[in-house]
Motif scaffolding. Structure first.
Motif, mmCIF file in Angstrom:
data_model
loop_
_atom_site.group_PDB
_atom_site.id
_atom_site.type_symbol
_atom_site.label_atom_id
_atom_site.label_comp_id
_atom_site.label_asym_id
_atom_site.label_seq_id
_atom_site.Cartn_x
_atom_site.Cartn_y
_atom_site.Cartn_z
ATOM 1 N N THR A 261 -14.079 -90.616 -109.731
ATOM 2 C CA THR A 261 -12.909 -89.819 -109.369
ATOM 3 C C THR A 261 -12.677 -88.802 -110.478
ATOM 4 O O THR A 261 -12.918 -89.089 -111.655
ATOM 5 C CB THR A 261 -11.633 -90.677 -109.207
ATOM 6 O OG1 THR A 261 -11.240 -91.193 -110.485
ATOM 7 C CG2 THR A 261 -11.863 -91.812 -108.244
ATOM 8 N N THR A 262 -12.229 -87.620 -110.111
ATOM 9 C CA THR A 262 -11.975 -86.579 -111.113
ATOM 10 C C THR A 262 -10.983 -85.567 -110.580
ATOM 11 O O THR A 262 -10.899 -85.336 -109.370
ATOM 12 C CB THR A 262 -13.282 -85.875 -111.523
ATOM 13 O OG1 THR A 262 -12.987 -84.872 -112.513
ATOM 14 C CG2 THR A 262 -13.967 -85.207 -110.336
ATOM 15 N N HIS A 263 -10.217 -84.961 -111.506
ATOM 16 C CA HIS A 263 -9.347 -83.833 -111.165
ATOM 17 C C HIS A 263 -9.953 -82.514 -111.619
ATOM 18 O O HIS A 263 -9.361 -81.455 -111.388
ATOM 19 C CB HIS A 263 -7.961 -84.011 -111.795
ATOM 20 C CG HIS A 263 -7.106 -85.008 -111.081
ATOM 21 N ND1 HIS A 263 -6.903 -84.969 -109.721
ATOM 22 C CD2 HIS A 263 -6.410 -86.077 -111.534
ATOM 23 C CE1 HIS A 263 -6.102 -85.967 -109.369
ATOM 24 N NE2 HIS A 263 -5.789 -86.641 -110.442
ATOM 25 N N LYS B 17 -6.635 -92.530 -104.033
ATOM 26 C CA LYS B 17 -7.937 -92.659 -104.705
ATOM 27 C C LYS B 17 -7.996 -93.926 -105.568
ATOM 28 O O LYS B 17 -8.963 -94.672 -105.503
ATOM 29 C CB LYS B 17 -8.217 -91.441 -105.588
ATOM 30 C CG LYS B 17 -8.236 -90.113 -104.885
ATOM 31 C CD LYS B 17 -8.676 -88.999 -105.793
ATOM 32 C CE LYS B 17 -7.854 -88.909 -107.071
ATOM 33 N NZ LYS B 17 -6.430 -88.613 -106.827
ATOM 34 N N SER B 18 -6.969 -94.113 -106.394
ATOM 35 C CA SER B 18 -6.985 -95.266 -107.302
ATOM 36 C C SER B 18 -6.969 -96.578 -106.530
ATOM 37 O O SER B 18 -7.638 -97.546 -106.906
ATOM 38 C CB SER B 18 -5.796 -95.196 -108.270
ATOM 39 O OG SER B 18 -5.925 -94.088 -109.132
ATOM 40 N N ASP C 201 -3.791 -83.148 -110.410
ATOM 41 C CA ASP C 201 -4.695 -82.426 -109.522
ATOM 42 C C ASP C 201 -4.479 -80.911 -109.623
ATOM 43 O O ASP C 201 -3.493 -80.452 -110.210
ATOM 44 C CB ASP C 201 -4.490 -82.895 -108.082
ATOM 45 C CG ASP C 201 -3.076 -82.620 -107.585
ATOM 46 O OD1 ASP C 201 -2.802 -81.481 -107.190
ATOM 47 O OD2 ASP C 201 -2.239 -83.556 -107.620
ATOM 48 N N LEU D 297 -14.864 -89.221 -105.334
ATOM 49 C CA LEU D 297 -13.611 -89.451 -104.607
ATOM 50 C C LEU D 297 -12.598 -88.447 -105.141
ATOM 51 O O LEU D 297 -12.194 -88.517 -106.304
ATOM 52 C CB LEU D 297 -13.089 -90.875 -104.841
ATOM 53 C CG LEU D 297 -13.761 -92.023 -104.116
ATOM 54 C CD1 LEU D 297 -13.163 -93.347 -104.582
ATOM 55 C CD2 LEU D 297 -13.600 -91.887 -102.611
ATOM 56 N N LEU D 298 -12.174 -87.506 -104.294
ATOM 57 C CA LEU D 298 -11.255 -86.459 -104.713
ATOM 58 C C LEU D 298 -9.985 -86.520 -103.886
ATOM 59 O O LEU D 298 -9.993 -86.973 -102.741
ATOM 60 C CB LEU D 298 -11.899 -85.077 -104.549
ATOM 61 C CG LEU D 298 -13.289 -84.857 -105.134
ATOM 62 C CD1 LEU D 298 -13.756 -83.435 -104.843
ATOM 63 C CD2 LEU D 298 -13.315 -85.146 -106.615
ATOM 64 N N PHE E 6 -10.388 -97.053 -105.195
ATOM 65 C CA PHE E 6 -11.263 -97.379 -106.316
ATOM 66 C C PHE E 6 -11.134 -98.850 -106.701
ATOM 67 O O PHE E 6 -12.130 -99.548 -106.916
ATOM 68 C CB PHE E 6 -10.890 -96.486 -107.503
ATOM 69 C CG PHE E 6 -12.060 -96.091 -108.359
ATOM 70 C CD1 PHE E 6 -12.962 -95.151 -107.913
ATOM 71 C CD2 PHE E 6 -12.241 -96.650 -109.604
ATOM 72 C CE1 PHE E 6 -14.031 -94.763 -108.700
ATOM 73 C CE2 PHE E 6 -13.304 -96.278 -110.397
ATOM 74 C CZ PHE E 6 -14.211 -95.335 -109.950
ATOM 75 N N ASP F 7 -13.433 -93.926 -113.307
ATOM 76 C CA ASP F 7 -12.122 -93.500 -112.832
ATOM 77 C C ASP F 7 -11.585 -92.406 -113.760
ATOM 78 O O ASP F 7 -11.108 -92.680 -114.857
ATOM 79 C CB ASP F 7 -11.160 -94.689 -112.806
ATOM 80 C CG ASP F 7 -9.881 -94.372 -112.049
ATOM 81 O OD1 ASP F 7 -9.762 -93.258 -111.503
ATOM 82 O OD2 ASP F 7 -8.985 -95.241 -112.004
ATOM 83 N N GLU F 8 -11.688 -91.149 -113.313
ATOM 84 C CA GLU F 8 -11.279 -89.985 -114.100
ATOM 85 C C GLU F 8 -11.785 -90.091 -115.539
ATOM 86 O O GLU F 8 -11.016 -90.060 -116.502
ATOM 87 C CB GLU F 8 -9.762 -89.823 -114.050
ATOM 88 C CG GLU F 8 -9.253 -89.524 -112.647
ATOM 89 C CD GLU F 8 -7.789 -89.121 -112.610
ATOM 90 O OE1 GLU F 8 -7.298 -88.599 -113.621
ATOM 91 O OE2 GLU F 8 -7.163 -89.340 -111.578
#
Length: 579
Positions: free
Chosen positions: A519-521, A371-372, A176, A363-364, A375, A488-489
């Motif tokens: 989800t992402t960074h 998050k995971s 992150d 989702l951050l 998810f 997922d990322e």
């Protein structure tokens, strides 16, 4: 060992390296030459498959060039590989840790491998643990650390003997923004103080912008090198900010596909555009979708994309689906009072949100936020221990298997069969999703064409560059034309150009009614979301549209989602300390 005093940290001359791939060979590096200056911090950039990791491995002496030379601290990388490995620090991709060993055991193992004497270990360990804030966790297994903590432990292991030359291969992938910032504070505090030379490959252009020099690879060639300011200068007079008259991501996607445009990204609710020429094309903003273009000062990313995207195809890679997906105001996902306990530990607690059909929802949260876990519960892969989860109108507690038939899932790590070809993976997953006969072949051909995989159909998927594997993973997730797609990322470790192309495809899916949860960074990617939530320690911190989230930055003028994210997380940490 050769005398290293006064030598440049790295000297590369006419470097060539090829690898076998399938029935052919790939030129990973094609005659590149450059030097690094002592005490400098240098960024290595380029798209997937450009040769960055190959170059770093050649510099560590773990592989030999086909032609040319690599000299490290005055030593030849082939003849004196062992001496080089004893003198440098090296942090490979994914941190190079032994996850079944504790933090302390990893430190001890790397100290043994690097020949760090026992008489100096105590003082060195203490300094590194204090700097990385890992002192309370020395007894924890490395596999149970968050991504940010793994990152800092990997860096600590590479710095045990204070090397003169440190090589970092994408050290901030999958972590992150706060963890990235903490790593660079360590680099600034320790590396610059001790006059260590650094070569770091990275997918984050803001990290490259803070380096002394930048080296850009593409298809094995060194296509650009210089200071960050030199790249900024190349974009002078070519950068603009556009206020959208409709959904910003729709305008960005349309502009990215124009031949006059070298780059188009989202920035604080508007679209940042880099034109190939200094003059603004008269017809570029002629409709109501994009209004009021204003000239803005260039940044490093603008110059980088202008160079990298100079020969790219103009057309944006839209993704067309044949199924008719739900649109309108219907709810695709509804979460109420969601909880997940592991013993007495709450990974997720009291989470509530909903996602509309055809919406992109983010989702951050920092590493370890939950998050995971959230998810996996949304995908029906992990049962909730409290609350309700409705996906596609079905309660996951009662009909998880039925709900999964309408879901597509793209995992963060490459989860396909690396020993199978691209076509064989597509065949396998289409069968898993119940497709057969002409319909299965139709979908396989769709995937090969729409995801630009036709030329790689017979290639072994595990040998593909990361960007191609990412496209294959997305293709497999879409074989059965799901109503809801979980990502997922999906762009973790992917270069900036490939990220833009990926989001052009995702935008086109959303426009056709597919619901997307991601989800992402990469906080700039959160701008592509219609709405998002930010969570920490399993609990909700904030949710809303990008405009609503940016207000949490607490500043006047243009705020970014990253600034809001950092403000929210730091405020939560301050409250926890006071409690």
């Amino acid at each position: 060992m050769a005398e290293t005093g006064g030598s440049k940290p790295l000297e590369v001359r006419d470097l060539h390296k090829t690898f076998a791939r399938g029935k052919g060979r790939v030129e990973a590096l094609r005659g590149i030459s450059f030097d690094l200056e002592p005490g400098s911090v240098n960024a290595l950039l380029g798209p997937d498959g450009a040769g960055k990791t190959t170059l770093i491995r050649l510099a560590t002496g773990v592989m030999a060039p086909d032609r040319g030379t690599v000299t490290v601290l005055g030593m030849d990388s082939v003849k004196e590989a062992r001496d080089i490995q004893a003198a440098i620090g090296y942090m490979p991709q994914r941190f190079g840790l032994y996850e079944d060993l504790t933090v302390q055991e990893n430190l001890d193992l790397y100290a043994d491998l690097q020949g760090v004497g026992r008489e100096v270990r105590g003082e060195r360990y203490q300094a590194l643990m204090d700097m990385t804030n890992l002192a309370p966790f020395t007894g924890r297994l490395a596999g149970r650390l968050s991504g940010g903590m793994k990152q800092k432990l990997g860096l600590a292991c590479s710095l045990l003997k204070t090397p003169r030359f440190l090589l970092l291969d994408e050290p901030t992938v999958g972590v992150d923004p706060l963890s990235r910032r903490e790593l660079w504070s360590i680099v600034d505090a320790l590396v610059r103080k001790d006059n260590i030379t650094v070569l770091v490959s990275t997918a984050y252009l803001d990290e490259a912008a803070r380096c002394d020099r930048v080296f850009i690879l593409q298809d094995g060639d060194l296509i650009g090198q210089g200071t960050p300011d030199s790249f900024i200068g190349q974009a002078q007079g070519r950068t603009w900010r556009v206020t959208p008259g409709t959904t910003p991501r729709v305008v960005q996607s349309r502009l990215f596909g124009k031949p006059e445009i070298a780059d188009a990204t989202l920035e604080s609710g508007r679209v940042r555009v880099v034109t190939r020429e200094t003059a603004l094309p008269e017809t570029l903003f002629s409709n109501a979708e994009a209004l009021d273009p204003k000239s803005v000062a260039p940044v490093f990313e603008d110059g980088f994309m202008l160079l990298l995207n100079r020969d790219a195809e103009a057309e944006a890679p839209a993704l067309n689906v044949s199924a008719v997906h739900g649109r309108g105001d219907g709810t695709a996902i509804r979460v109420t009072g969601l909880e997940r306990r592991f013993g007495d530990f709450y990974a997720v607690k009291g989470l509530e949100f909903s996602v509309k059909r055809g919406e992109i929802f983010g989702l951050l949260g920092p590493n370890g936020a939950g998050k995971s876990t959230t998810f996996r519960m949304l995908c029906g892969l992990l049962p909730a221990t409290g609350g309700t989860l409705e996906v596609g109108g079905l309660n996951l507690r009662r009909a998880a298997a039925k709900a999964r038939k309408n879901l597509g899932y793209m995992a963060q790590k490459f989860s396909l069969y690396g020993q199978l070809s691209v076509r064989e993976n597509l065949d396998f997953f289409s069968k898993v999703y119940g497709l057969s006969g002409p319909r299965r072949e139709e979908r396989v051909q769709w995937a090969l064409q729409e995801l630009d995989l036709a030329n790689e159909a017979d290639a072994t998927s595990g040998e593909l560059p990361f960007g191609f594997r990412q496209r294959l993973s997305l293709a497999c997730a879409l074989m059965h034309e799901p109503d809801i797609l979980f990502l997922d990322e999906p762009t973790s470790g992917v270069d900036p150009l490939a990220r833009r192309q990926f989001w052009a495809r995702i935008n086109s899916l959303a426009e056709q009614g597919v619901t997307v949860v991601v989800t992402t960074h990469f906080m700039e990617e959160a701008e592509y979301c219609d709405r998002m939530l930010i969570m920490m320690a399993g609990e909700l911190l904030a949710q809303g549209t990008p405009d609503e989230i940016r207000k949490y930055a607490g500043k006047d003028g243009d705020a970014t989602i990253e600034e809001a994210f950092i403000a929210l997380v730091e405020e939560h940490r301050a409250r926890q300390k006071e409690a």
